[in-house]
Design an enzyme around this catalytic site. Structure first.
Site, PDB file in Angstrom:
ATOM      1  N   LYS A  78      15.866 -26.162   3.518  1.00  0.00           N
ATOM      2  CA  LYS A  78      17.226 -26.220   4.063  1.00  0.00           C
ATOM      3  C   LYS A  78      17.976 -27.415   3.476  1.00  0.00           C
ATOM      4  O   LYS A  78      17.418 -28.498   3.315  1.00  0.00           O
ATOM      5  CB  LYS A  78      17.193 -26.337   5.592  1.00  0.00           C
ATOM      6  N   LYS A  80      12.076 -20.639  22.915  1.00  0.00           N
ATOM      7  CA  LYS A  80      12.808 -19.382  22.755  1.00  0.00           C
ATOM      8  C   LYS A  80      13.624 -19.112  24.013  1.00  0.00           C
ATOM      9  O   LYS A  80      13.335 -19.634  25.076  1.00  0.00           O
ATOM     10  CB  LYS A  80      11.828 -18.232  22.534  1.00  0.00           C
ATOM     11  N   HIS A 114       9.823 -22.884   5.222  1.00  0.00           N
ATOM     12  CA  HIS A 114      11.203 -22.700   4.753  1.00  0.00           C
ATOM     13  C   HIS A 114      12.154 -23.754   5.304  1.00  0.00           C
ATOM     14  O   HIS A 114      13.232 -23.954   4.766  1.00  0.00           O
ATOM     15  CB  HIS A 114      11.703 -21.277   5.037  1.00  0.00           C
ATOM     16  N   LYS A 148       3.595 -18.913   5.991  1.00  0.00           N
ATOM     17  CA  LYS A 148       2.987 -19.347   7.245  1.00  0.00           C
ATOM     18  C   LYS A 148       2.588 -18.112   8.046  1.00  0.00           C
ATOM     19  O   LYS A 148       3.166 -17.052   7.815  1.00  0.00           O
ATOM     20  CB  LYS A 148       3.946 -20.236   8.032  1.00  0.00           C
ATOM     21  N   GLU A 191      15.974 -21.789  20.086  1.00  0.00           N
ATOM     22  CA  GLU A 191      16.373 -20.430  19.713  1.00  0.00           C
ATOM     23  C   GLU A 191      16.915 -19.714  20.945  1.00  0.00           C
ATOM     24  O   GLU A 191      16.438 -19.967  22.057  1.00  0.00           O
ATOM     25  CB  GLU A 191      15.173 -19.647  19.184  1.00  0.00           C
ATOM     26  N   ARG A 232       0.817  -1.221   0.000  1.00  0.00           N
ATOM     27  CA  ARG A 232       0.000   0.000   0.000  1.00  0.00           C
ATOM     28  C   ARG A 232       0.850   1.269   0.000  1.00  0.00           C
ATOM     29  O   ARG A 232       0.385   2.327  -0.416  1.00  0.00           O
ATOM     30  CB  ARG A 232      -0.900   0.024   1.236  1.00  0.00           C
ATOM     31  N   HIS A 280       6.993 -26.571  11.236  1.00  0.00           N
ATOM     32  CA  HIS A 280       8.388 -26.990  11.048  1.00  0.00           C
ATOM     33  C   HIS A 280       8.693 -28.360  11.669  1.00  0.00           C
ATOM     34  O   HIS A 280       9.253 -29.240  11.017  1.00  0.00           O
ATOM     35  CB  HIS A 280       9.344 -25.972  11.660  1.00  0.00           C
ATOM     36  N   ASP A 316       3.261 -21.896  16.266  1.00  0.00           N
ATOM     37  CA  ASP A 316       4.279 -21.188  15.493  1.00  0.00           C
ATOM     38  C   ASP A 316       5.369 -22.134  14.960  1.00  0.00           C
ATOM     39  O   ASP A 316       5.915 -21.898  13.895  1.00  0.00           O
ATOM     40  CB  ASP A 316       4.916 -20.110  16.387  1.00  0.00           C
TER      41      ASP A 316
HETATM   42  P1  NAP Z   1       5.178  -6.956   7.802  1.00  0.00           P
HETATM   43  O1  NAP Z   1       6.576  -6.541   8.066  1.00  0.00           O
HETATM   44  O2  NAP Z   1       4.098  -6.423   8.660  1.00  0.00           O
HETATM   45  O3  NAP Z   1       4.869  -6.603   6.279  1.00  0.00           O
HETATM   46  C1  NAP Z   1       3.577  -6.700   5.745  1.00  0.00           C
HETATM   47  C2  NAP Z   1       3.602  -6.229   4.311  1.00  0.00           C
HETATM   48  O4  NAP Z   1       2.288  -6.289   3.806  1.00  0.00           O
HETATM   49  C3  NAP Z   1       4.088  -4.811   4.132  1.00  0.00           C
HETATM   50  O5  NAP Z   1       4.797  -4.707   2.931  1.00  0.00           O
HETATM   51  C4  NAP Z   1       2.782  -4.033   4.036  1.00  0.00           C
HETATM   52  O6  NAP Z   1       3.060  -2.852   3.329  1.00  0.00           O
HETATM   53  C5  NAP Z   1       1.935  -5.011   3.247  1.00  0.00           C
HETATM   54  N1  NAP Z   1       0.497  -4.848   3.452  1.00  0.00           N
HETATM   55  C6  NAP Z   1      -0.168  -4.740   4.629  1.00  0.00           C
HETATM   56  N2  NAP Z   1      -1.487  -4.594   4.406  1.00  0.00           N
HETATM   57  C7  NAP Z   1      -1.648  -4.608   3.068  1.00  0.00           C
HETATM   58  C8  NAP Z   1      -2.774  -4.490   2.219  1.00  0.00           C
HETATM   59  N3  NAP Z   1      -4.014  -4.322   2.705  1.00  0.00           N
HETATM   60  N4  NAP Z   1      -2.591  -4.562   0.886  1.00  0.00           N
HETATM   61  C9  NAP Z   1      -1.336  -4.727   0.372  1.00  0.00           C
HETATM   62  N5  NAP Z   1      -0.232  -4.841   1.123  1.00  0.00           N
HETATM   63  C10 NAP Z   1      -0.382  -4.776   2.456  1.00  0.00           C
HETATM   64  O7  NAP Z   1       5.019  -8.550   7.850  1.00  0.00           O
HETATM   65  P2  NAP Z   1       6.138  -9.636   7.518  1.00  0.00           P
HETATM   66  O8  NAP Z   1       6.883  -9.924   8.762  1.00  0.00           O
HETATM   67  O9  NAP Z   1       6.909  -9.234   6.308  1.00  0.00           O
HETATM   68  O10 NAP Z   1       5.245 -10.922   7.233  1.00  0.00           O
HETATM   69  C11 NAP Z   1       4.572 -11.127   6.018  1.00  0.00           C
HETATM   70  C12 NAP Z   1       3.952 -12.530   6.036  1.00  0.00           C
HETATM   71  O11 NAP Z   1       4.985 -13.484   6.166  1.00  0.00           O
HETATM   72  C13 NAP Z   1       3.016 -12.778   7.216  1.00  0.00           C
HETATM   73  O12 NAP Z   1       2.022 -13.691   6.808  1.00  0.00           O
HETATM   74  C14 NAP Z   1       3.914 -13.469   8.240  1.00  0.00           C
HETATM   75  O13 NAP Z   1       3.196 -14.275   9.124  1.00  0.00           O
HETATM   76  C15 NAP Z   1       4.786 -14.291   7.324  1.00  0.00           C
HETATM   77  N6  NAP Z   1       6.086 -14.646   7.880  1.00  0.00           N
HETATM   78  C16 NAP Z   1       6.967 -13.683   8.260  1.00  0.00           C
HETATM   79  C17 NAP Z   1       8.202 -14.042   8.755  1.00  0.00           C
HETATM   80  C18 NAP Z   1       9.226 -13.016   9.147  1.00  0.00           C
HETATM   81  O14 NAP Z   1      10.310 -13.421   9.549  1.00  0.00           O
HETATM   82  N7  NAP Z   1       8.945 -11.729   9.043  1.00  0.00           N
HETATM   83  C19 NAP Z   1       8.536 -15.396   8.875  1.00  0.00           C
HETATM   84  C20 NAP Z   1       7.618 -16.356   8.457  1.00  0.00           C
HETATM   85  C21 NAP Z   1       6.396 -15.969   7.959  1.00  0.00           C
HETATM   86  P3  NAP Z   1       2.113  -1.559   3.364  1.00  0.00           P
HETATM   87  O15 NAP Z   1       1.874  -1.233   4.815  1.00  0.00           O
HETATM   88  O16 NAP Z   1       2.905  -0.546   2.617  1.00  0.00           O
HETATM   89  O17 NAP Z   1       0.889  -1.941   2.654  1.00  0.00           O
END
Ligand code: NAP
Length: 485
Positions: free
Chosen positions: A182, A332, A178, A148, A216, A51, A240, A235
């Site tokens: 590995k 953790k 992921h 996930k 962790e 967004r 995993h 989680d």
């Molecule tokens: P994040 O940092 O909160 O990022 C979310 C992303 O989604 C941002 O780019 C946000 O950008 C965008 N977004 C939010 N609402 C939106 C909307 N209505 N339309 C379009 N884009 C939107 O989250 P994240 O940590 O990257 O995680 C993303 C996904 O991966 C989640 O499902 C999470 O559970 C999963 N995940 C994350 C990790 C990790 O290590 N971070 C690990 C495993 C899984 P804008 O605000 O600019 O829209």
């Protein structure tokens, strides 16, 4: 030995959530490294979408910074960055809105492999799938990649599967875990199914028990709000650890093809017994001596009953595994960062060297991180005169050493998995029925402790977890193999 780069077909990859944490830390750097490795065809394009009202130039600057921070190409010439950035576009899109979709469709003119990576909150998956379809971007060559957590329980996972199935076939849906990307996890299959040594022994007749540890050192960090609604069981275990358990326990598939492998994994999940309450230990970390906050403080709820640690004794009711327990634990703020599988073989029925000679059970340790590799503990004679005294020594294959300096670092799991999406290979991705079956096993475990109103046991930060987890194995005459074997 330099790893071979297998070319892939030209593709378009759209990353929804391209400004988010996962995209910055994992997805974009992984793509950059594949670019550096020469695996990205000349016409391949990557489109970021979120967004945030930024333009392509600003997005490219964000990407440059992310690669600088989170690991770019090790052997990447300086000017390669420019080449990579020139492949990127950005479109401002709200997953629930109408703006930006036609612009995105216009950026994807060719009917060729087209992957949409949903790196956004799971609540948006259905909206994205519907809009991709509505705006004519879903063809037979289209794939979607979902992160996930895939659901919060069986009902929500099932609803999500239905939502995606309205627009895409199962063969187009890539559910990422992921861990499956590995190197060592795939080696687990290679070790089992391409050496004659192990498979004849791979059953309850020769294996006493199996331990899977994912430990962790970090706490919940900035993910407190999300984590407190989830806990270690949802989680980590549901995805995993259960995936690792499946790969260890499954029957040999007839071929290394996606459905043959996933059929066998599914059979393992379906053969898992319900877990008895005394086969579960939950824990919650306390404040550290280094001043780091305890779990409840970190999540901002002084009464939280969410577990940051769980240990489970699982039994698989089938001919191969009846009588051989699988002990799973993850937590953790533990004393070491270590993901390891220990396959502990039975002791000898009789020692010809007498009870005092020493020696112990053979243990096959498969280290996922750090220091990826495989060790087999064997018994030999202690060198020197003075009779037959036995000692245990490791036969060690640390991949970094075994493959030599020219082998380079193994690709990150995300590099391999994204390229598998482009190739259309689903072997290392979870199928919808697998995920649902995993929840079907997990749900009653969680419902059990919720219904009993149990609070997790506190454990010291930097320890190996609650004492009750040690006790659970002691009762069985066993012990956890230290967090770093
Ligand atoms: P994040 O940092 O909160 O990022 C979310 C992303 O989604 C941002 O780019 C946000 O950008 C965008 N977004 C939010 N609402 C939106 C909307 N209505 N339309 C379009 N884009 C939107 O989250 P994240 O940590 O990257 O995680 C993303 C996904 O991966 C989640 O499902 C999470 O559970 C999963 N995940 C994350 C990790 C990790 O290590 N971070 C690990 C495993 C899984 P804008 O605000 O600019 O829209």
């Amino acid at each position: 030995m330099v790893s071979r780069v297998i070319p892939v077909d030209p593709f378009d990859l759209v990353v929804f959530g391209a400004t988010g944490d996962l995209a910055r830390r994992k997805i974009i750097p992984a793509l950059f490294r594949r670019f550096c490795a020469g695996q990205m065809p000349d016409t391949a394009r990557i489109v970021g979408a979120a967004r945030s009202a930024i333009d392509t130039a600003a997005f490219r600057e964000q990407v440059r910074a992310a690669i600088g921070e989170f690991g770019g190409g090790r052997d990447c010439p300086h000017d390669t960055m420019q080449g990579f950035l020139s492949r990127l576009d950005y479109v401002c899109i709200d997953a629930r809105g109408t703006a930006g979709w036609s612009e995105l469709a216009a950026l994807l003119p060719h009917d060729r492999v087209r992957a949409f990576y949903f790196s956004v909150a799971p609540g948006l998956f259905g909206d994205l799938a519907a809009r991709i379809h509505r705006h004519g971007m879903a063809s037979a060559q289209t794939r979607i990649v979902v992160e996930k957590p895939f659901g919060h329980d069986h009902a929500t996972a099932r609803a999500l599967n239905h939502e995606l199935a309205e627009h895409f076939d199962e063969g187009q849906i890539y559910r990422i875990d992921h861990y499956l990307g590995k190197e060592t996890v795939q080696n687990l299959m290679a070790v089992r199914f391409s050496n004659v040594l192990f498979e004849p022994l791979w059953n309850s007749q020769y294996i006493d028990h199996i331990q899977i540890t994912v430990a962790e050192t970090v706490g919940v960090g900035g993910r407190g709000e999300y984590y407190d609604k989830s806990g270690a069981m949802r989680d980590m275990v549901q995805n995993h650890l259960m995936q690792l358990l499946c790969l260890i326990a499954m029957e040999p598939p007839s071929r290394f093809d996606p459905d043959a492998v996933r059929d066998e994994k599914l059979k393992v999940i379906r053969a898992l017994d319900p877990v008895a309450p005394h086969h579960i230990v939950r824990g919650q970390y306390e404040a550290g001596s280094d001043g780091a906050p305890g779990y409840r403080e970190a999540v901002g709820d002084p009464r939280s009953k969410t577990e940051s640690y769980v240990a489970i004794k699982a039994n698989i009711s089938n001919w191969r595994w009846a009588g051989t327990p699988f002990y799973l634990r993850t937590g953790k703020r533990l004393k070491a960062r270590s993901s390891v599988i220990n396959v502990v073989f039975k002791t000898l029925p009789h020692s010809i060297f007498g009870p005092d000679a020493g020696g112990g059970a053979n243990i096959l340790s498969i280290r996922l991180q750090p220091n990826e590799g495989i060790t087999l503990r064997v018994t030999i004679k202690e060198p020197g005169p003075g009779g037959m005294r036995l000692i245990e020594v490791p036969l060690d294959m640390t991949f970094a050493e075994a493959l030599g300096p020219e082998g380079g670092d193994p690709p990150d799991a995300y590099e391999r998995l994204i390229m598998d999406v482009i190739r259309g290979n689903q072997t290392l991705f979870m199928r919808g029925d697998e995920v649902e079956a995993a929840w079907r096993w997990t749900d009653p475990v969680i419902a059990g402790w919720t219904g009993r109103g149990e609070a997790p046991k506190p454990y010291a930060s930097g320890s190996a977890g609650p004492d009750a987890a040690e006790e659970m194995l002691r009762r069985d005459g066993r012990q956890w193999r230290g967090i770093n074997p």
